[in-house]
Design an enzyme around this catalytic site. Structure first.
Site, PDB file in Angstrom:
ATOM      1  CB  CYS A   9      -7.057  -0.774   4.892  1.00  0.00           C
ATOM      2  SG  CYS A   9      -5.716  -1.646   4.191  1.00  0.00           S
ATOM      3  CE  LYS A  69      -7.234  -0.071   8.918  1.00  0.00           C
ATOM      4  NZ  LYS A  69      -6.306   0.391   7.889  1.00  0.00           N
ATOM      5  CD  GLU A 125      -8.406   2.018   5.368  1.00  0.00           C
ATOM      6  OE1 GLU A 125      -7.740   2.626   6.496  1.00  0.00           O
ATOM      7  OE2 GLU A 125      -7.775   1.327   4.459  1.00  0.00           O
TER       8      GLU A 125
END
EC number: 6.3.5.1
Length: 628
Positions: free
Chosen positions: A165, A113, A46
């Site tokens: 994540c 995200k 990331e």
């Protein structure tokens, strides 16, 4: 569908915020290594172009533009390979945390995200905007239009998508929707910080997802001490249909750690190799690995020439000394002597060649001697026991060791105030003042040594002391970095025993036979930390119940009473002392040197637990406990 075989890879990268040369070189090295293994899809962590820890600079438009220009450089390295790169992008006034998919030098899309981390040390909603599920859009950057959103990609007939994540840690995670769309491969680029036993949670998150969704799951994390406080373990996981296929060694000293596996996709995929995962995690081993890597990266990224330590012979400073010795031992084990020495950027080529001629034990001692300088600063109240503890530990690991007394300096400051007040200072009336001046006088000399050597001064405060302010500001808290401020005292004491028995640091036998003591009062008083405060295990229980579990003071009392740790009146006394000292000493926690995040929580007001400097001090709440 017919069987398709893809060679997949995940790479952990040791990045640094805004260090374009380092970050791009690591990305290029990972891509080059992946190409030599004929990898079809390479997953990078990331925000790996900028580094995850850019903080409020993510709000600066120029950083987004510069990061995108670097992305276009990376694109040109991706010949005949698909590479997934973490980068943030601006769309209007909004900033998105994305994974960019590059296939054979062409950007084919950005996945944004959907869930932002906002608990503990995370402040992602301050910088980024969450992307809505199932939504796809378009944006323009530098004259070119690109697709962005909740995208599904395809490689040789295999559909794949992303969880970035935090996305994977939520109940309504993107994978729940992806499977209905025929997705067989989930990629997870992460910046998931180290915490004790957290790797076990990650393992279950990845492997159980691959089983539940009957897919292949690839996970790649950042590696090392990226920005100062947070350490990443560099975990790479590849799992399929509930079986672990690849898992790397965590917390290594490499810049790039690549794992590769060929995976079969089809109705009944063949899983050729699996790894047996054997919990539980050894937290002692984990924390020493994190400490040593954290110190190494902090040293080299700050361009410092080693460490200086006021070695008191007590538990905290002894652990700091051993952590540096472990940094050397583990670094050599991970990289080899030549690469480790070269990576420090501290030694000329002739020294590098010299180190390579030494035996394993000799080179470790020699390097510790070059990188760690210790000083015992005694007073009339110091004991032979702590002096011998410090001296023997330093000798056993090869550190430079100095010893001097500070009684004259203490007398000098004391006499100034006695003259000003026209009265003598006494232990009966001026106890705290007389203790503090001893600790505070130690700071100038040890700072001088650090300045002369161009080294980092290690502060030695622990989390239990931070909770109640049991430390002298500008004294034992002085330092460039406070590596163990995130660990409680009880854990430290058993960790030192483990370091002696399991790692072979026999020089710890002296400190392991001592009761923790500040040694600031006259020896006849037999001062100990727990006599001044309370038993450390009780202090730690109160701290965790109050600020991790977030119970009210009366609930903490009930839980301690229920656990039978002591009678009610004793518990009331401990709680009154704890909450009073906690509230009074928030200003100290605000001024501690940067500390590593090592446990599942910390008391650092700049990265985990905020508390007002001025408050009512729990007066009403403590009164309620007193009335029980």
């Amino acid at each position: 569908m017919k069987e398709t075989r893809l060679t997949l890879a995940g790479a952990a990268l040791n990045q640094t915020p805004l260090d374009w040369d380092n970050n791009l070189q690591n990305i290029k090295d990972a891509i080059t290594e992946a190409i030599t293994h004929n990898v079809d899809i390479l997953l990078l962590p990331e925000l790996c172009i900028t580094g995850y820890g850019c903080e409020d600079l993510f709000l600066s438009p120029w950083l987004g533009e510069e990061a995108f220009r670097k992305l276009l450089l990376v694109k040109e390295w991706c010949a005949d390979i698909t590479v997934c790169v973490g980068v943030h992008v601006w769309i209007g006034a909004q900033v998105y945390n994305t994974a960019c998919v590059i296939k054979n030098k062409e950007i084919i899309g950005f996945t944004a995200k959907q869930f932002l981390a906002k608990d503990g040390i995370h402040y992602e909603p301050r910088w980024f905007t969450e992307w809505p599920a199932n939504q796809v859009g378009e944006f323009e950057m530098l004259g070119q239009k690109y697709k962005i959103g909740d995208l599904i990609y395809e490689e040789q007939g295999v559909k794949y998508a992303f969880e970035i994540c935090e996305d994977a840690w939520r109940p309504n995670r993107p994978a729940e929707r992806h499977m209905a769309k025929g997705v067989q491969l989930i990629l997870n680029p992460s910046a998931s910080h180290f915490a004790l036993s957290k790797t076990d949670l990650r393992y279950r998150l990845v492997v159980e997802a691959s089983k539940k969704y009957q897919c292949t799951y690839v996970y790649a994390n950042l590696l090392g001490n990226e920005a100062g406080k947070v350490i990443y373990d560099g975990e790479v996981l590849i799992a399929q249909n509930g079986h672990l296929i690849k898992r790397n060694e965590l917390l290594c000293f490499k810049n790039v750690d690549l794992e590769v596996s060929e995976v079969s996709f089809g109705e009944n995929p063949t899983i050729a190799e699996t790894i047996t995962y054997l919990p539980p995690i050894d937290e002692n081993k984990e924390v020493m690995a994190a400490l040593s890597l954290g110190l190494f990266d902090y040293m080299r990224k700050s361009h410092s020439r080693g460490f200086v330590l006021s070695l008191s012979g007590g538990a905290d400073s002894s652990l700091c000394a051993v952590a540096v010795a472990e940094m050397v031992r583990r670094g050599i084990e991970s990289l080899g002597v030549v690469t480790f020495v070269a990576k420090t950027q501290l030694f000329p080529l002739k020294d590098v060649a010299y180190f390579d001629t030494l035996s394993e034990d000799q080179v470790a001692r020699e390097l510790v001697g070059r990188l760690l300088t210790c000083a015992y600063q005694g007073t009339v109240n110091s004991s032979d026991d702590t002096y011998n503890s410090a001296k023997e530990l330093a000798a056993s690991i090869g550190a430079v060791f100095y010893s001097w007394t500070i009684d004259e300096q203490v007398k000098g400051y004391t006499s100034i105030i006695e003259s000003a007040l026209n009265r003598p200072l006494t232990w009966a009336e001026d106890d705290v003042t007389l203790q503090n001046i001893q600790a505070r006088v130690r700071a100038p000399s040890i700072w001088m040594l650090a300045n002369i050597k161009g080294a980092l001064l290690l502060a030695t405060s622990n989390r239990s002391e931070a909770a109640v302010g049991y430390a002298t500001m500008d004294g034992d808290t002085a330092g460039s970095i406070s590596p163990i401020a995130g660990i409680d005292k009880s854990f430290i004491r058993q960790l030192l025993v483990w370091c002696q028995t399991e790692l072979g640091y026999e020089g710890l036998q002296y400190v392991n036979n001592l009761q923790p003591s500040a040694e600031l009062r006259p020896a006849k008083e037999a001062q100990t930390d727990e006599k001044d405060l309370m038993p450390y295990d009780i202090l730690n229980q109160i701290e965790r119940l109050a600020f991790y579990d977030r119970f009210a003071p009366d609930e903490v009392y009930d839980k301690l009473l229920e656990a039978g740790v002591a009678d009610g009146e004793t518990i009331k006394g401990w709680l009154t002392k704890f909450y009073s000292l906690w509230s009074r000493n928030q200003w100290k926690r605000e001024r501690y040197a940067p500390a590593f995040h090592l446990d599942d929580y910390s008391l650092d007001p700049r990265s985990w637990l905020r508390f007002p400097i001025l408050s009512g001090g729990f007066r009403d709440e403590l009164k309620q406990i007193g009335e029980k």
